[in-house]
Design an enzyme around this catalytic site. Structure first.
Site: not given
Lengths: 265, 277
Positions: B46, B41, B165
């Site tokens: 993204s 993360n 994802e």
């Protein structure tokens, strides 16, 4: 909670379901309007017969219509009692303080009651046989003329349909947050009114935050799928006006004419 | 091999942050390849997706899609070449029914209705969701929802599909069907797949893995070599694949090859061992 807002539509395929939602939507409002023309026993009986006939055509269990009355049961009772005891009359049957009961007041109260039942039944018929998305499509189609004055009809319609689509999701979200807060010891059913209202703050804030994040995700997803501003879009869902709908309009016209004949002047 | 995406010296820093999310990143992605981008993360995965689709503007550097450099003028045209399937299936549905949702991208292009009906049917058939056409998305399972989302993306006939994802919220069964479907579509439709994940076990079907850390590429290799990094993967916040972990434990008692085997290969090896006894 879900039942309250969305669960009204009942899947089916009888004649009433196949009618064009625009027609159904407008005619329902029209009918609610003409109910107020009825003013004697014959006209109310006639309208009731018509509504029951429509209910019969829908092939929906009558129980669902009775259920439609339930949420406003107290309002109906209150209005009927008000008419019953507060209608001034020169020949009261019964008299106590400021309360009077007379033949006229009984008649008026029963008219009011029937009027409520008619309006509830016909609008329940609309919501039971029309999906929310069909209703939002009808609204878009009915508002179309407003495009001339630069009212963003298509955007508003898309907004409405997205809002409808996200209601169940937000209901789920609310249930989840409530469970999470319960696990932390919040008690939603206890205490006085103020305390109960206060206990909803820890639900509203997370719900607010999560609906913003859902909105953000959705906006990104829509943009990635090429949504610009509603201009130059075509439509996948189309509403088809058919012969059936013409017949329905004619029937409604006939009902109006008969009603105007049998009402008293 | 023909390049389909070419990224050069890309930089991006979020307005409210000091650390760059993407730091001088350069990578080429080839036609019909399945590339996995892995990282923990906040590694910038993204952000990279959003930059590729022009949903956010880079601070510096260039992105070329199918030979065209992205700029403000051609962004809508470039976007039609890319389809993205996002993480949460519930947050990407626009339509009230499955077919309405698949049609959304086509409506945006202003496609005539008759053609749309055909395209929607075709896309739903490709993902095996045709019989759910009239259903409310709310009544579908997670895996089915993602298949509908893929149909929505396929309907506009993109060249590149980015899976951001997309399988992380699915159960193992749903994950397997979605990944196998993507593999099948890639071969049939000559698609380029970029899948973004923090779970290394989802990269088994890919041909190349890029490991991202702090907005930079730290490894770019074929899966076998990445998996062979073993415990080194944890430096980048990643877990080594289960079969690899199992192998390193088994090596003490059983003779096994040094290189990576996927679950199926390992299973074959193991039952052969037993039959020798």
């Amino acid at each position: 909670m879900n039942k309250l807002i969305m669960g009204r539509y009942l899947p089916g395929d009888s004649l009433i379901y196949q009618l064009d939602p625009r027609g159904k939507f407008l005619l329902t409002f029209y009918f609610v309007g003409i109910v107020f023309f009825a003013n004697n026993v014959a006209s109310y009986v006639f309208l009731m017969a018509f509504v029951l006939f429509a209910v019969y055509l829908s092939k929906i269990n009558f129980g669902f219509f009775i259920k439609g009355l339930r949420p406003i049961f107290w309002l109906i009772l209150f209005t009927v009692l008000l008419q019953l005891f507060f209608t001034p009359s020169s020949h009261p049957i019964w008299h106590w303080g400021f309360l009077t009961l007379s033949k006229e007041s009984m008649v008026i109260a029963s008219y009011i009651f029937v009027r409520f039942v008619l309006i509830i039944f016909i609008s329940t018929l609309l919501t039971l046989t029309t999906t929310p998305i069909e209703i939002s499509d009808s609204i878009e189609s009915i508002l179309k003329p407003l495009k001339k004055v630069n009212f963003p009809v298509t955007q508003v319609a898309l907004m409405l349909s997205i809002a409808l689509r996200f209601v169940p999701l937000l209901v789920d979200e609310t249930t989840k947050i409530m469970d999470a807060q319960r696990a932390r010891g919040v008690d939603f059913g206890e205490g006085g009114l103020i305390k109960r209202i206060k206990s909803f703050v820890p639900i509203l804030i997370p719900l607010f935050v999560s609906s913003f994040s859902i909105a953000y995700d959705l906006a990104i997803a829509m943009e990635s799928r090429g949504y610009k501003d509603g201009e130059g879009r075509s439509k996948y869902r189309v509403l088809k006006w058919s012969k059936r709908d013409n017949v329905t309009v004619l029937v409604m016209l006939a009902v109006t004419i008969i009603l105007l004949f049998i009402r008293s002047y | 091999m023909e390049k389909i995406i070419s990224i050069k010296n890309l930089n991006y820093t979020y307005p409210d942050s000091k650390k760059p999310a993407i730091n001088n990143l350069t990578v080429d992605i080839y036609k019909n390849e399945w590339l996995s981008i892995v990282g923990k993360n906040g590694s910038g995965k993204s952000t990279l997706t959003k930059l590729i689709d022009g949903l956010i503007d880079a601070d510096s550097g260039t992105i070329e899609i199918d030979g065209q450099e992205i700029n403000e003028k051609n962004i809508w045209e470039v976007r039609t070449k890319i389809g993205i399937v996002f993480q949460n299936p519930d947050h990407q549905f626009v339509g009230a029914t499955v077919e309405d949702d698949v049609a959304f991208g086509l409506e945006n292009q202003g496609m005539p209705r008759e053609q749309m009906v055909k395209e929607v049917d075709h896309a739903l058939e490709l993902v095996g969701m045709h019989k759910f056409k009239k259903r409310d998305p709310q009544t579908l399972s997670g895996g089915q929802k993602q298949r509908v989302a893929i149909a929505g993306v396929l309907a506009t006939r993109p060249q590149i599909i980015i899976m951001d994802e997309s399988t992380s919220m699915l159960d193992p069964e749903g994950r397997r069907t979605v990944l196998n479907l993507i593999q099948e579509l890639r071969q049939q439709q000559d698609l380029t797949i970029i899948s973004i994940t923090h779970d290394i076990s989802e990269t088994e079907l890919s041909q190349r893995i890029v490991v991202l850390n702090d907005g930079q590429i730290v490894r770019d290799d074929i899966p076998r070599n990445i998996y062979d990094m073993g415990t080194d993967l944890s430096k980048y916040g990643l877990e080594e694949p289960f079969s690899d972990e199992l192998m390193s434990t088994l090596r003490n008692s059983v003779e096994l090859p040094e290189s990576y085997l996927n679950e199926e290969e390992l299973m074959k090896r193991l039952w052969k061992l037993r039959s020798n006894m």
